[in-house]
Motif scaffolding. Structure first.
Motif, PDB file in Angstrom:
ATOM      1  N   LEU A   1       1.389   1.496 -13.200  1.00  0.00           N
ATOM      2  CA  LEU A   1       1.951   2.632 -12.893  1.00  0.00           C
ATOM      3  C   LEU A   1       3.561   2.641 -13.370  1.00  0.00           C
ATOM      4  O   LEU A   1       3.866   3.852 -13.928  1.00  0.00           O
ATOM      5  CB  LEU A   1       1.698   3.026 -11.390  1.00  0.00           C
ATOM      6  N   SER A   2       4.272   1.891 -13.021  1.00  0.00           N
ATOM      7  CA  SER A   2       5.623   1.590 -13.591  1.00  0.00           C
ATOM      8  C   SER A   2       5.627   1.533 -15.081  1.00  0.00           C
ATOM      9  O   SER A   2       6.466   2.345 -15.744  1.00  0.00           O
ATOM     10  CB  SER A   2       6.624   0.566 -12.632  1.00  0.00           C
ATOM     11  N   SER A   3       4.866   0.753 -15.746  1.00  0.00           N
ATOM     12  CA  SER A   3       4.847   0.755 -17.137  1.00  0.00           C
ATOM     13  C   SER A   3       4.418   1.968 -17.693  1.00  0.00           C
ATOM     14  O   SER A   3       5.022   2.292 -18.848  1.00  0.00           O
ATOM     15  CB  SER A   3       4.023  -0.498 -17.569  1.00  0.00           C
ATOM     16  N   ALA A   4       3.313   2.612 -17.363  1.00  0.00           N
ATOM     17  CA  ALA A   4       2.794   3.842 -17.597  1.00  0.00           C
ATOM     18  C   ALA A   4       4.085   4.994 -17.766  1.00  0.00           C
ATOM     19  O   ALA A   4       4.236   5.757 -18.458  1.00  0.00           O
ATOM     20  CB  ALA A   4       1.604   4.309 -16.888  1.00  0.00           C
ATOM     21  N   ASN A   5       4.534   5.086 -16.527  1.00  0.00           N
ATOM     22  CA  ASN A   5       5.703   6.104 -16.287  1.00  0.00           C
ATOM     23  C   ASN A   5       6.952   5.784 -17.349  1.00  0.00           C
ATOM     24  O   ASN A   5       7.476   6.758 -17.903  1.00  0.00           O
ATOM     25  CB  ASN A   5       6.226   5.923 -14.952  1.00  0.00           C
ATOM     26  N   LYS A   6       7.128   4.708 -17.346  1.00  0.00           N
ATOM     27  CA  LYS A   6       8.285   3.986 -18.206  1.00  0.00           C
ATOM     28  C   LYS A   6       7.925   4.568 -19.590  1.00  0.00           C
ATOM     29  O   LYS A   6       8.721   5.063 -20.504  1.00  0.00           O
ATOM     30  CB  LYS A   6       8.689   2.893 -18.326  1.00  0.00           C
TER      31      LYS A   6
ATOM     32  N   THR B   1       0.990  -1.132   0.216  1.00  0.00           N
ATOM     33  CA  THR B   1       0.031  -0.042  -0.078  1.00  0.00           C
ATOM     34  C   THR B   1       1.099   1.273   0.014  1.00  0.00           C
ATOM     35  O   THR B   1       0.623   2.233  -0.764  1.00  0.00           O
ATOM     36  CB  THR B   1      -0.926  -0.016   1.088  1.00  0.00           C
ATOM     37  N   ILE B   2       1.726   1.292   0.930  1.00  0.00           N
ATOM     38  CA  ILE B   2       2.804   2.552   1.016  1.00  0.00           C
ATOM     39  C   ILE B   2       3.648   2.456  -0.348  1.00  0.00           C
ATOM     40  O   ILE B   2       3.619   3.708  -0.897  1.00  0.00           O
ATOM     41  CB  ILE B   2       3.799   2.268   1.942  1.00  0.00           C
ATOM     42  N   GLY B   3       3.933   1.430  -1.103  1.00  0.00           N
ATOM     43  CA  GLY B   3       4.748   1.526  -2.211  1.00  0.00           C
ATOM     44  C   GLY B   3       3.681   2.149  -3.515  1.00  0.00           C
ATOM     45  O   GLY B   3       4.160   3.037  -4.335  1.00  0.00           O
ATOM     46  N   PHE B   4       2.453   1.579  -3.354  1.00  0.00           N
ATOM     47  CA  PHE B   4       1.703   1.993  -4.479  1.00  0.00           C
ATOM     48  C   PHE B   4       1.439   3.586  -4.072  1.00  0.00           C
ATOM     49  O   PHE B   4       1.386   4.375  -5.177  1.00  0.00           O
ATOM     50  CB  PHE B   4       0.392   1.217  -4.328  1.00  0.00           C
ATOM     51  N   GLY B   5       1.211   3.962  -3.133  1.00  0.00           N
ATOM     52  CA  GLY B   5       0.690   5.258  -2.682  1.00  0.00           C
ATOM     53  C   GLY B   5       1.988   6.115  -3.092  1.00  0.00           C
ATOM     54  O   GLY B   5       1.808   7.470  -3.737  1.00  0.00           O
ATOM     55  N   ILE B   6       3.217   5.849  -2.905  1.00  0.00           N
ATOM     56  CA  ILE B   6       4.447   6.854  -2.982  1.00  0.00           C
ATOM     57  C   ILE B   6       4.356   6.892  -4.727  1.00  0.00           C
ATOM     58  O   ILE B   6       4.601   7.820  -5.288  1.00  0.00           O
ATOM     59  CB  ILE B   6       5.718   6.116  -2.589  1.00  0.00           C
ATOM     60  N   LEU B   7       4.297   5.674  -5.394  1.00  0.00           N
ATOM     61  CA  LEU B   7       4.472   5.668  -6.835  1.00  0.00           C
ATOM     62  C   LEU B   7       3.305   6.597  -7.620  1.00  0.00           C
ATOM     63  O   LEU B   7       3.527   7.285  -8.363  1.00  0.00           O
ATOM     64  CB  LEU B   7       4.372   4.436  -7.381  1.00  0.00           C
TER      65      LEU B   7
ATOM     66  N   MET C   1     -11.091   1.406 -19.781  1.00  0.00           N
ATOM     67  CA  MET C   1      -9.736   1.455 -20.350  1.00  0.00           C
ATOM     68  C   MET C   1      -8.682   1.601 -19.375  1.00  0.00           C
ATOM     69  O   MET C   1      -7.520   1.045 -19.557  1.00  0.00           O
ATOM     70  CB  MET C   1      -9.460   2.763 -21.706  1.00  0.00           C
ATOM     71  N   ILE C   2      -8.911   1.832 -18.065  1.00  0.00           N
ATOM     72  CA  ILE C   2      -7.873   1.943 -17.172  1.00  0.00           C
ATOM     73  C   ILE C   2      -7.306   0.403 -16.790  1.00  0.00           C
ATOM     74  O   ILE C   2      -6.067   0.401 -16.544  1.00  0.00           O
ATOM     75  CB  ILE C   2      -8.782   2.444 -15.773  1.00  0.00           C
ATOM     76  N   VAL C   3      -8.326  -0.559 -16.894  1.00  0.00           N
ATOM     77  CA  VAL C   3      -7.725  -1.818 -16.545  1.00  0.00           C
ATOM     78  C   VAL C   3      -7.080  -2.312 -17.868  1.00  0.00           C
ATOM     79  O   VAL C   3      -6.186  -3.459 -17.660  1.00  0.00           O
ATOM     80  CB  VAL C   3      -8.834  -2.970 -16.443  1.00  0.00           C
ATOM     81  N   GLN C   4      -6.939  -1.701 -19.014  1.00  0.00           N
ATOM     82  CA  GLN C   4      -6.070  -2.262 -20.124  1.00  0.00           C
ATOM     83  C   GLN C   4      -5.090  -1.395 -20.513  1.00  0.00           C
ATOM     84  O   GLN C   4      -4.525  -1.339 -21.713  1.00  0.00           O
ATOM     85  CB  GLN C   4      -7.335  -2.114 -21.393  1.00  0.00           C
ATOM     86  N   VAL C   5      -4.775  -0.481 -19.644  1.00  0.00           N
ATOM     87  CA  VAL C   5      -3.572   0.472 -19.833  1.00  0.00           C
ATOM     88  C   VAL C   5      -2.294  -0.329 -20.164  1.00  0.00           C
ATOM     89  O   VAL C   5      -1.471   0.269 -21.065  1.00  0.00           O
ATOM     90  CB  VAL C   5      -3.342   1.423 -18.536  1.00  0.00           C
ATOM     91  N   ASP C   6      -1.984  -1.411 -19.522  1.00  0.00           N
ATOM     92  CA  ASP C   6      -0.909  -2.128 -19.861  1.00  0.00           C
ATOM     93  C   ASP C   6      -0.506  -2.820 -21.258  1.00  0.00           C
ATOM     94  O   ASP C   6       0.247  -2.378 -21.918  1.00  0.00           O
ATOM     95  CB  ASP C   6      -0.613  -3.284 -19.044  1.00  0.00           C
ATOM     96  N   SER C   7      -1.911  -3.120 -21.797  1.00  0.00           N
ATOM     97  CA  SER C   7      -1.742  -3.653 -23.117  1.00  0.00           C
ATOM     98  C   SER C   7      -1.966  -2.437 -24.082  1.00  0.00           C
ATOM     99  O   SER C   7      -1.151  -2.572 -25.188  1.00  0.00           O
ATOM    100  CB  SER C   7      -3.201  -4.597 -23.348  1.00  0.00           C
ATOM    101  N   LEU C   8      -2.483  -1.517 -23.565  1.00  0.00           N
ATOM    102  CA  LEU C   8      -2.611  -0.189 -24.737  1.00  0.00           C
ATOM    103  C   LEU C   8      -1.113   0.367 -25.003  1.00  0.00           C
ATOM    104  O   LEU C   8      -0.516   0.528 -25.912  1.00  0.00           O
ATOM    105  CB  LEU C   8      -3.552   0.993 -24.066  1.00  0.00           C
ATOM    106  N   LEU C   9      -0.526   0.410 -23.831  1.00  0.00           N
ATOM    107  CA  LEU C   9       0.815   1.117 -23.899  1.00  0.00           C
ATOM    108  C   LEU C   9       1.840   0.204 -24.506  1.00  0.00           C
ATOM    109  O   LEU C   9       2.656   0.519 -25.374  1.00  0.00           O
ATOM    110  CB  LEU C   9       1.388   1.443 -22.447  1.00  0.00           C
ATOM    111  N   SER C  10       1.481  -1.479 -24.225  1.00  0.00           N
ATOM    112  CA  SER C  10       2.600  -2.071 -24.967  1.00  0.00           C
ATOM    113  C   SER C  10       2.381  -2.113 -26.438  1.00  0.00           C
ATOM    114  O   SER C  10       3.203  -2.273 -27.262  1.00  0.00           O
ATOM    115  CB  SER C  10       2.279  -3.768 -24.359  1.00  0.00           C
ATOM    116  N   SER C  11       1.103  -1.975 -26.935  1.00  0.00           N
ATOM    117  CA  SER C  11       0.640  -2.007 -28.142  1.00  0.00           C
ATOM    118  C   SER C  11       1.356  -0.728 -29.230  1.00  0.00           C
ATOM    119  O   SER C  11       1.604  -1.091 -30.376  1.00  0.00           O
ATOM    120  CB  SER C  11      -0.741  -1.826 -28.535  1.00  0.00           C
ATOM    121  N   VAL C  12       1.822   0.044 -28.540  1.00  0.00           N
ATOM    122  CA  VAL C  12       2.619   1.422 -29.357  1.00  0.00           C
ATOM    123  C   VAL C  12       3.874   1.642 -28.988  1.00  0.00           C
ATOM    124  O   VAL C  12       4.653   2.229 -29.520  1.00  0.00           O
ATOM    125  CB  VAL C  12       1.717   2.493 -28.920  1.00  0.00           C
TER     126      VAL C  12
END
Length: 506
Positions: free
Chosen positions: A117-122, A53-59, A420-431
């Motif tokens: 979040l890490s994937s989106a930020n990267k 929880t703390i890690g998620f909150g900080i990120l 689309m929130i739950v599909q963010v990983d697939s969306l980012l990977s696709s492009v």
């Protein structure tokens, strides 16, 4: 009667085994130990939940993607959930088991959130802040040529053209001579078409040109398509002209360029899709302005007073395309986004397909898909064929531009939905690897945060420049006339008025 078995309600009455007090105490002690161990394990799992929880909150806090009005309640809710699951571990009954199950589920969901979040930020860091363009210079030979490497072509005669890209050609020749350790023989031609014909006619053994010219050669030199192969290539990186940064909380414009390259997304290429997306975050309006690829225009700082197709501006870099459109419509374009056509297929498939309305029924040139008049639900490959079609539709290139707008609008509307929130990983990977923008990481974070804060219910409007088809000489291709679209000035003026209305200049 004493020797007879006793029955109660049709069943034999059985005596339960009698436990001694010592055995009872031992059994009770074992139960307490088992429960104590379970509660201990539950507390450990809850501590892990707290750490996640703390890690998620900080990120989430440092990502800059979530407005405070949502961020703080989310964090409070997560810590309340921790308090509940941890508190369940102290119940005397078996409620602690429920706490363990909840804690495990919450920890897994938060772990997935951290990964997302890490994937989106990267992704935002990888695609943002583009500062250079790549000219992929190539030396080509006929497909049946015996040379397998540049060393095999040491004694070849190389053809070059002197109309465009002269500096990059010189750099390519210098690099080849460095590779070979000796000078090479050069034969010059006035333009790319003459060079292409010379390669086919074996006037030269090899031709040197910018790979972005390949499409022009295939269109204008009969028999060139498929007749050559690349023997040697050299990438030249040049900084893109820096645009004036915009305040993404105020109206701004993005140039969306659809290209078709096999190399890095930064490679210069003809721009087959040319759309300006003008966004007003304050009025929540978006205007998509499409300009036909064959629009006959000047390319500032490249063609002088000579005219060329808009698509050819991309050969000289995305900044040349931006200058051309800024000059045409009298606006400032702060940002650009380049998208490879392959990514269109993946994006559409990730969002579950798109629904587009076609004014007419036709069969696509690519893969022969049957498009019905009216609404069509298209997958990725069908969508790509739909947006690239210009031969089998009555409006030609103008209709293709309108179809591109429809698809972009459909994608934007899908991406603005909560699902689309739950599909963010697939969306980012696709492009990944097929999308880039000069918008900085911080600007992208600010834009996303601002739109989430104000809501994603944008009013998306579309407009397309029109013109008259004809044939004329183009700056990039020499003296042979090509098909062009002469701009309709009334259409341009109407678009200027709509752009000013969206931006708020009226």
């Amino acid at each position: 009667m004493s020797n007879k078995k006793k029955y109660h309600r049709g069943r034999r009455e059985e005596k339960k085994p009698h436990l001694s007090n010592a055995a009872k105490r031992k059994l009770e002690q074992e139960k307490k130990q088992s429960k104590g161990l379970g509660q201990f394990i539950g507390k450990v799992i809850c501590i892990i939940q707290l750490m996640v929880t703390i890690g998620f909150g900080i990120l989430l806090w440092h990502s800059g993607l979530m407005p405070n009005k949502y961020l703080i309640p989310i964090l409070v809710a997560l810590f309340v959930l921790f308090g509940i699951t941890f508190g369940l571990q102290f119940l005397r009954n078996k409620g602690y088991i429920v706490g363990i199950i909840l804690s495990v589920i919450i920890s897994l969901l938060l772990s997935y959130g951290i990964y997302s979040l890490s994937s989106a930020n990267k992704f935002l860091k990888d695609v943002s802040g583009a500062k250079y363009k790549t000219d992929n210079m190539v030396a080509v030979v006929l497909t049946d040529d015996p040379a397998k490497s540049i060393e095999d072509a040491k004694d070849y005669t190389f053809g070059t053209q002197t109309t465009t890209d002269i500096e990059n050609t010189k750099k390519m020749v210098k690099e080849m001579e460095k590779e070979l350790g000796s000078a090479i023989t050069i034969k010059e031609y006035d333009n790319i078409q003459e060079l292409g014909a010379a390669i086919l006619n074996k006037e030269v053994d090899s031709g040197i040109y910018n790979e972005s010219m390949s499409g022009i050669l295939q269109e204008t030199v009969e028999g060139y398509d498929g007749a050559t192969r690349v023997l040697y290539q050299y990438g030249i990186h040049t900084e893109v002209e820096e645009q004036q940064p915009a305040d993404v909380t105020k109206p701004f414009s993005i140039f969306i360029s659809g290209i078709d390259v096999s190399g890095p997304i930064s490679t210069n290429s003809r721009s087959d899709v040319n759309i300006i997306m003008t966004v007003n975050p304050q009025t929540k309006k978006i205007l998509l302005t499409t300009t036909p690829r064959d629009y006959y225009v000047t390319i500032p700082e490249v063609s002088g007073s000579a005219r060329d197709k808009l698509t050819h501006a991309g050969i000289y870099g995305v900044d040349a395309s931006i200058r051309t459109l800024e000059n045409l419509y009298g606006i400032d374009i702060a940002y650009y986004a380049r998208v490879n056509f392959d990514s269109v297929i993946k994006i559409v498939d990730v969002v579950g397909g798109v629904d587009v309305n076609s004014e007419e029924a036709f069969t696509t040139t690519i893969d022969g898909y049957n498009i019905q008049q009216g609404m069509n639900h298209l997958n990725g490959k069908q969508t790509l064929a739909f947006v690239r079609e210009r031969y089998n539709v009555a409006g030609g290139d103008n209709q293709r531009g309108l179809n591109q707008q429809k698809v972009i609008t459909a994608i934007l509307q899908k991406m603005m939905t909560p699902s689309m929130i739950v599909q963010v990983d697939s969306l980012l990977s696709s492009v990944e690897g097929s999308f880039e923008t000069n918008m900085t990481h911080e600007e992208m974070q600010k834009l996303i945060k601002t739109q989430i804060n104000s809501g994603l219910d944008f009013d998306i409007q579309s407009v397309a420049a029109t013109g008259t088809g004809g044939s004329d000489v183009c700056f990039s291709t020499g003296t042979q006339p090509l098909y062009v679209t002469y701009p309709d000035e009334n259409s341009i003026n109407e678009i200027k008025a709509q752009l000013n209305e969206i931006i708020g200049n009226n």
